[in-house]
Design an enzyme around this catalytic site. Structure first.
Site, PDB file in Angstrom:
ATOM      1  N   ASP A  10      15.322 -13.099  48.350  1.00 34.55           N
ATOM      2  CA  ASP A  10      14.014 -12.619  48.783  1.00 34.55           C
ATOM      3  C   ASP A  10      13.133 -13.831  49.093  1.00 34.55           C
ATOM      4  O   ASP A  10      12.885 -14.668  48.227  1.00 34.55           O
ATOM      5  CB  ASP A  10      13.405 -11.777  47.647  1.00 34.55           C
ATOM      6  CG  ASP A  10      12.096 -11.127  48.044  1.00 34.55           C
ATOM      7  OD1 ASP A  10      11.797 -11.068  49.258  1.00 34.55           O
ATOM      8  OD2 ASP A  10      11.366 -10.687  47.135  1.00 34.55           O
ATOM      9  N   ASP A 105      12.954 -10.336  55.405  1.00 32.36           N
ATOM     10  CA  ASP A 105      12.966 -11.451  54.447  1.00 32.36           C
ATOM     11  C   ASP A 105      13.751 -11.176  53.182  1.00 32.36           C
ATOM     12  O   ASP A 105      13.599 -11.872  52.188  1.00 32.36           O
ATOM     13  CB  ASP A 105      11.523 -11.842  54.098  1.00 32.36           C
ATOM     14  CG  ASP A 105      10.938 -10.922  53.040  1.00 32.36           C
ATOM     15  OD1 ASP A 105      11.088  -9.701  53.171  1.00 32.36           O
ATOM     16  OD2 ASP A 105      10.346 -11.440  52.086  1.00 32.36           O
ATOM     17  N   GLU A 106      14.601 -10.177  53.196  1.00 33.65           N
ATOM     18  CA  GLU A 106      15.262  -9.758  51.967  1.00 33.65           C
ATOM     19  C   GLU A 106      16.649  -9.234  52.278  1.00 33.65           C
ATOM     20  O   GLU A 106      16.818  -8.490  53.244  1.00 33.65           O
ATOM     21  CB  GLU A 106      14.451  -8.585  51.415  1.00 33.65           C
ATOM     22  CG  GLU A 106      14.160  -8.605  49.961  1.00 33.65           C
ATOM     23  CD  GLU A 106      13.458  -7.314  49.573  1.00 33.65           C
ATOM     24  OE1 GLU A 106      14.050  -6.541  48.832  1.00 33.65           O
ATOM     25  OE2 GLU A 106      12.324  -7.081  50.044  1.00 33.65           O
TER      26      GLU A 106
HETATM   27 MG   LIG Z   1       9.756 -11.365  50.069  1.00 30.57          MG
END
Ligand SMILES: [Mg+2]
Length: 352
Positions: A10, A105-106
């Protein structure tokens, strides 16, 4: 069945971090990316300085300015975030092909069968974080665990720029003490109802009657029961990197008749494409078949048909259609291709 090794990666306040990286003047201010103040926008992401004021994701921007009058709000550059996200995924793909992106983003990574770093998921997670920092000048946090939901929870333990590992022999202890609000998907309303029933941790859920849980909380009850017993059978859902697969042949001597073309397709191109498709998609899930012809004057033409089943007959009718454009020209190249179905459960791993 051996233990799975799942990594959840993350990025730390991703959109805001990209802005701070690209515009040094944002480095030391409380920064948020989101909808503008006058429109009824909300905060998308903010940096850690802004978080100190209580600003967070999904907060209305007007509220954010009340909490933090010095807040710098920028509209965000989605195209940039998308391209950075691609770079991040390229880094992931160095370590495993089994990647499930949850957002820009993960992502979950399954490294169970990875042999890199002696198969150590912890070392792989560290290497990924290092690559991201060194190459993209951004930081990421990671969680390692044998279960998906625990990996996600763990990535939050040492955030920002941290790593947390839950080893197989720590799983039950971590789960027992886990507050239910930490479990992804348990929202504010649910948590109140759970608390009213006296349920605060996974240990409480373990002691509760299964039938009561089902009756009172339905599917969420079942999901909590499973997680509290260390069961998370969800596999990693792989997103396709490849969107299409194709083969083509350029002839040493041009050909011209339908029969000549068909022979090439039937005896060479189709069997070859079949092989490659099988590798890219074991279930041969496609949405389109296509044919490409390059004529002796180097003009090129293509035809595409929607179809769900990879089949030779379709290519035959497409060949007939595409050759109506021949206009006496000879053919120097023939190609076949398929467009893959965008998302497919490539691999369902089960714990039980
Ligand atoms: Mg994040």
């Amino acid at each position: 069945m051996s233990e799975r090794k799942i990594i959840h990666v993350d990025m730390d306040c991703f959109f805001a971090a990209v802005e701070m990286r690209d515009f040094p003047e944002y480095k030391d201010v409380a920064l948020a990316v989101g909808g503008s103040e006058k429109q009824r926008g909300v905060i998308s992401t903010c940096n850690y300085r802004a978080r100190e004021f209580g600003v967070r994701s999904a907060l209305p921007t007007t509220k954010a300015f009340q909490l933090c009058p010095s807040l710098v709000l920028v509209p965000g550059r989605m195209d940039v975030y998308k391209s950075v996200s691609k770079q991040i995924r390229e880094i992931f793909s160095r370590y495993t092909a089994i990647i499930e992106p949850l957002s820009l983003d993960e992502a979950y990574l399954d490294v169970t069968e990875s042999t890199m770093h002696h198969g150590s998921a912890t070392l792989i997670a560290q290497a990924i974080r290092q690559d991201i920092e060194r190459e993209l000048n951004l930081t990421a946090s990671a969680g390692v665990a044998p279960l998906k939901f625990l990996a996600k929870i763990a990535s939050d333990f040492n955030k920002p720029n941290g790593l947390a590992v839950i080893t197989p022999d720590q799983v039950q202890t971590v789960i027992d003490q886990l507050p239910l609000e930490k479990i992804p998907g348990v929202g504010k309303v649910s948590i109140e109802r759970l608390h009213q029933a006296g349920l605060y941790t996974c240990l409480d859920v373990q002691k509760y009657h299964y039938s009561d849980l089902l009756r009172q909380f339905g599917r969420m009850g079942e999901s909590l029961w499973k997680k509290s017993h260390g069961i998370d059978e969800r596999g990693i859902v792989v997103e396709r990197n490849r969107k299409s697969v194709g083969v083509e042949r350029t002839f040493s001597e041009n050909i011209s008749s339908f029969e000549q073309c068909w022979r090439v397709i039937e005896t060479f191109l189709f069997p070859e494409l079949d092989k490659r498709l099988l590798k890219a998609s074991p279930t041969k899930s496609i949405v389109k078949q296509g044919i490409k012809v390059k004529f002796s004057d180097f003009q090129q033409t293509t035809i595409e048909h929607s179809c769900q089943h990879f089949n030779l007959a379709e290519f035959k009718s497409m060949l007939q259609e595409v050759l109506t454009r021949q206009q006496g020209r000879e053919i120097r190249l023939l190609g076949l291709n398929v467009m893959l179905k965008p998302l497919e459960l490539d691999r369902q791993l089960s714990l039980i």
